[in-house]
Design a protein around this motif. Structure first.
Motif, PDB file in Angstrom:
ATOM      1  N   GLU A 105       0.804  -1.278  -0.035  1.00 31.88           N
ATOM      2  CA  GLU A 105      -0.130  -0.073  -0.053  1.00 31.88           C
ATOM      3  C   GLU A 105       0.953   1.120   0.034  1.00 31.88           C
ATOM      4  OE1 GLU A 105      -2.915  -0.102   3.174  1.00 31.88           O
ATOM      5  OE2 GLU A 105      -3.571  -1.942   2.552  1.00 31.88           O
ATOM      6  N   ASP A 117       0.920   3.870   1.730  1.00 31.24           N
ATOM      7  CA  ASP A 117       1.284   4.162   3.171  1.00 31.24           C
ATOM      8  C   ASP A 117       2.115   3.317   3.907  1.00 31.24           C
ATOM      9  OD1 ASP A 117       0.575   7.031   2.951  1.00 31.24           O
ATOM     10  OD2 ASP A 117      -1.478   6.190   3.046  1.00 31.24           O
ATOM     11  N   ASP A 118       2.229   2.073   3.350  1.00 26.43           N
ATOM     12  CA  ASP A 118       3.291   1.132   3.895  1.00 26.43           C
ATOM     13  C   ASP A 118       4.647   1.613   4.188  1.00 26.43           C
ATOM     14  OD1 ASP A 118       1.237  -0.778   4.046  1.00 26.43           O
ATOM     15  OD2 ASP A 118       2.113  -2.100   2.419  1.00 26.43           O
ATOM     16  N   PRO A 119       5.350   1.240   5.152  1.00 24.45           N
ATOM     17  CA  PRO A 119       6.636   1.781   5.590  1.00 24.45           C
ATOM     18  C   PRO A 119       7.664   1.207   4.338  1.00 24.45           C
ATOM     19  CG  PRO A 119       5.610   0.687   7.686  1.00 24.45           C
ATOM     20  CD  PRO A 119       4.970   0.461   6.314  1.00 24.45           C
ATOM     21  N   SER A 172       9.645   6.980   6.380  1.00 28.26           N
ATOM     22  CA  SER A 172       9.073   6.978   5.061  1.00 28.26           C
ATOM     23  C   SER A 172       8.178   5.684   4.757  1.00 28.26           C
ATOM     24  CB  SER A 172      10.312   6.717   4.163  1.00 28.26           C
ATOM     25  OG  SER A 172      10.197   6.834   2.983  1.00 28.26           O
ATOM     26  N   THR A 173       7.365   6.274   3.819  1.00 27.73           N
ATOM     27  CA  THR A 173       6.525   5.124   3.030  1.00 27.73           C
ATOM     28  C   THR A 173       6.525   5.020   1.586  1.00 27.73           C
ATOM     29  OG1 THR A 173       4.818   6.799   2.616  1.00 27.73           O
ATOM     30  CG2 THR A 173       4.961   5.893   4.705  1.00 27.73           C
ATOM     31  N   VAL A 174       5.901   4.165   0.973  1.00 27.54           N
ATOM     32  CA  VAL A 174       6.031   3.858  -0.467  1.00 27.54           C
ATOM     33  C   VAL A 174       5.718   5.280  -1.133  1.00 27.54           C
ATOM     34  CG1 VAL A 174       4.696   2.909  -2.426  1.00 27.54           C
ATOM     35  CG2 VAL A 174       5.356   1.560  -0.382  1.00 27.54           C
ATOM     36  N   ARG A 175       4.750   6.033  -0.585  1.00 28.84           N
ATOM     37  CA  ARG A 175       4.253   7.287  -1.105  1.00 28.84           C
ATOM     38  C   ARG A 175       5.591   8.406  -1.208  1.00 28.84           C
ATOM     39  NH1 ARG A 175      -0.905   9.023  -1.141  1.00 28.84           N
ATOM     40  NH2 ARG A 175      -1.494   7.571   0.320  1.00 28.84           N
ATOM     41  N   HIS A 176       6.207   8.395   0.186  1.00 25.52           N
ATOM     42  CA  HIS A 176       7.197   9.467   0.055  1.00 25.52           C
ATOM     43  C   HIS A 176       8.359   8.960  -0.935  1.00 25.52           C
ATOM     44  CE1 HIS A 176       6.075   9.906   4.510  1.00 25.52           C
ATOM     45  NE2 HIS A 176       6.133  10.987   4.166  1.00 25.52           N
ATOM     46  N   SER A 178      11.410  11.107   0.686  1.00 26.36           N
ATOM     47  CA  SER A 178      11.755  10.249   1.626  1.00 26.36           C
ATOM     48  C   SER A 178      12.964  10.698   2.445  1.00 26.36           C
ATOM     49  CB  SER A 178      12.263   8.706   1.182  1.00 26.36           C
ATOM     50  OG  SER A 178      13.350   8.825   0.266  1.00 26.36           O
TER      51      SER A 178
END
Length: 277
Positions: free
Chosen positions: A62, A64-66, A72-76, A82
């Motif tokens: 997802e 917003d997974d780390p 940091s996340t996938v989105r970052h 990140s």
């Protein structure tokens, strides 16, 4: 399209360009060797991002997974926020505080996807994106120093297929593509647009640069603020202008430099002028 012949005057050995209409994916014009394989450099990033978004829709991971540094996340990682440095997995800022363009961040993203999917990232990208779109000459080279960030190879013909997909998605839900290409991720952050200096704000979506009102910029003066895409240090670019309803891809065999900063906007404006006419 007469405007595409401008690439004949570019100071490069080989170049190819294609223009794709958004409504139906029709090829409006092409010039140069459409099957010639070019190094994509950072035009790889939109391909990597698209594979990651397919993985999100498939439930592999997802947004917003780390992933990456703590916090940091996938989105970052997709949005260059990140905190990772340009070419190494070294933390230089807290996640979400600065727009730090990072090749390393995309390789960390690819590693997270590969771990979650249980197959190499290059295989996932091929099966999720390249093969369904008929991009038979496109690959991400695992041997490249930063494969997911800059290790792609492709042709103008293949990238034209990808440009059609971006305008009329079949692999992703249109709302996913809109979120990645039209919505600014982490609004208000400034940062350096490689080759064009500090931009405030330096708007990005999820793997795609959003033009907004950046100046200077690699697209044209006639490009709408909603234009999105990416360019690469190998002399390549892909933009989609939703206002004009078209996309353009251009590939060359000379590294980005002052020559590109001069001829790319001129080509873009000529293409848009011809289409409006």
């Amino acid at each position: 399209m007469e405007s595409l012949k401008m690439i004949e005057d570019w100071p490069v050995d080989t170049a190819a360009v294609a223009v794709v209409r958004g409504a139906d994916g029709a090829l409006l014009g092409a010039h140069g060797p459409q099957q010639h394989r070019f190094q994509l450099a950072s035009v790889t990033k939109p391909l990597t991002a698209y594979a990651a978004l397919v993985a999100v829709e498939e439930g592999v991971f997802e947004l917003d997974d780390p992933a990456g540094p703590a916090g940091s996340t996938v989105r970052h990682l997709l949005a260059h926020t990140s905190g990772l440095a340009f070419d190494e997995a070294r933390e230089t800022a807290a996640p979400g505080t600065r727009r730090l363009y990072s090749n390393a961040g995309f390789d960390v993203l690819a590693a997270a996807l590969a771990e979650a999917a249980g197959i190499p990232f290059e295989q996932y990208a091929a099966e999720a994106v390249f093969q369904p779109l008929g991009m038979t000459a496109t690959a991400i080279e695992a041997t490249h120093r930063t494969p997911a960030g800059a290790g792609g190879t492709s042709t103008a013909a293949d990238l034209a297929r990808f440009a059609a997909e971006l305008q009329a998605p079949r692999l992703l839900h249109p709302s996913t593509v809109a979120a990645a290409t039209r919505e600014v991720s982490f609004p208000g952050l400034s940062g350096v647009l490689p080759g064009y200096g500090h931009q405030k704000p330096n708007d990005w979506g999820l793997g795609f640069e959003i033009r907004d009102h950046k100046s200077p910029h690699w697209t044209g003066a006639l490009s709408s603020p909603d234009t999105f895409g990416h360019f690469g240090q190998s002399g390549t670019f892909l933009w989609v202008d939703p206002g004009a309803g078209v996309a353009c891809v251009a590939l060359a065999d000379r590294d980005f430099g002052p020559w590109a900063a001069q001829v790319w906007p001129a080509l873009t404006d000529a293409v848009l002028t011809e289409l409006r006419g």
